[in-house]
Enzyme design. Structure first.
Site, short mmCIF file in Angstrom:
data_model
loop_
_atom_site.label_atom_id
_atom_site.label_comp_id
_atom_site.label_asym_id
_atom_site.label_seq_id
_atom_site.Cartn_x
_atom_site.Cartn_y
_atom_site.Cartn_z
CE LYS A 83 -3.79 -2.47 2.20
NZ LYS A 83 -4.49 -2.86 3.42
CD GLN A 109 -3.58 -4.59 6.55
OE1 GLN A 109 -3.65 -3.53 5.93
NE2 GLN A 109 -4.00 -5.72 6.03
CG ASP A 132 -9.54 0.05 5.26
OD1 ASP A 132 -9.33 -0.46 4.15
OD2 ASP A 132 -8.83 -0.14 6.26
#
Ligand code: GUN
Length: 293
Positions: free
Chosen positions: A52, A96, A119
């Site tokens: 990412k 994460q 997200d």
């Protein structure tokens, strides 16, 4: 028949080119900023987060990477999230998952400013998504939809069967595909571990989306001729000779590709799309903060 391979790598590359141009055009007004927060040393999570940040960097997005040890307290993580909620250089915050067991995942996701939730996991964004309102779409489901759309797969009226009911993939992808929207208007069935006759459903699918987390679970005898298969699974099944993780999807690619009309490979399918959609959301967020959206 051997299936057309739907390349996420190629599609993601095309979208990244578009985003790179967009970031360059925005540069004198706003530089999109992303922070990724990783707690612990899970090798899969480490490699996702690294990918990412690498992609963000390549597109001209400002990216910060915070790695915390596995013992980090919930309070310390909440304080870090709050710090980035108040940081004007940061438009996207990604924590994460999964988090270590002693940290309440929902509490952390709730603490992220929904306007920086690139997200799409905050309950406010999930609610907006279900209602079909403007929001950050979760990256993997969004990537699946983009891949279907850009590959010219007709979803309207199609029988879509999703295997797996996670909050990250199964539930949102099923929800999005039944909505009146691009890559939507499908008739959707969602299968899970308590589904009585899985094969009955998978064999009916015009489009089969598998996000179960079980390597090579779907075999050729469980699908119909001509099905379009989207394999979301990323399972580590050993090491390659060069010491890299050997990956397998949730679909037995070699046998199913002989029956499908189109199929995504693993790696090189949904994975690159997920990362690209994260970049898209980050750029969108920066635009919104700058009053340009
Ligand atoms: N873990 C697996 N997939 C994801 C994702 O898309 N976002 C985050 N934050 N964690 C994940």
């Amino acid at each position: 028949m051997s299936a057309k391979i739907i390349s996420g790598t190629e599609t993601a590359k095309a979208i990244r080119e578009e985003l790179k141009k967009e970031v360059a055009e925005l540069a004198d007004k706003v530089i999109p900023g992303l922070v990724t927060i990783l707690v612990g040393e899970d090798p899969a999570s480490q490699s996702y987060v690294a990918a990412k940040n690498k992609t963000a960097h390549a597109l001209g997005i400002h990216s910060e990477q915070v790695t915390l040890d596995a013992e980090t307290s919930e309070d310390d993580l909440l304080a870090l999230v709050e710090k980035y909620n108040n940081d004007d250089k940061i438009h996207g915050i990604l924590v994460q998952l999964p988090l270590p067991k002693h940290i309440d995942e929902a509490k952390i996701l709730n603490a992220i400013n929904p306007d920086k939730d690139v997200d799409g996991f905050h309950p406010v964004n999930v609610g907006r998504m279900v209602l079909g309102e403007k929001c950050f779409l979760p990256c993997t489901p969004h990537g699946v939809l983009e891949l279907l759309q850009r590959s010219g797969v007709e979803t309207s009226g199609a029988e879509v069967v999703v295997v797996g009911r996670s909050n990250i993939v199964g539930k949102p992808v099923a929800n999005l595909m039944l909505q009146k929207r691009a890559a939507g208007n499908a008739t959707v069935t969602l299968c899970h571990t308590r589904t009585k006759d899985m094969d009955f459903h998978t064999k009916r699918a015009d489009i089969l989306i598998v996000a179960a987390g079980v390597a090579n679970m779907i075999k050729a005898d469980q699908v119909k001729e001509g099905v379009v298969v989207i394999d979301v699974g990323v399972n580590r099944i050993g090491m390659t000779e060069s010491g890299k993780a050997k990956l397998a999807g949730d679909v037995d690619f070699e046998s199913v590709k002989e029956k499908a009309s189109a199929i995504t490979p693993v790696p090189g399918g949904v994975g690159p799309m997920t990362i690209t959609m994260l970049m898209k959301n980050t750029v969108q967020s920066a635009r919104q903060f700058a009053g340009l959206a």
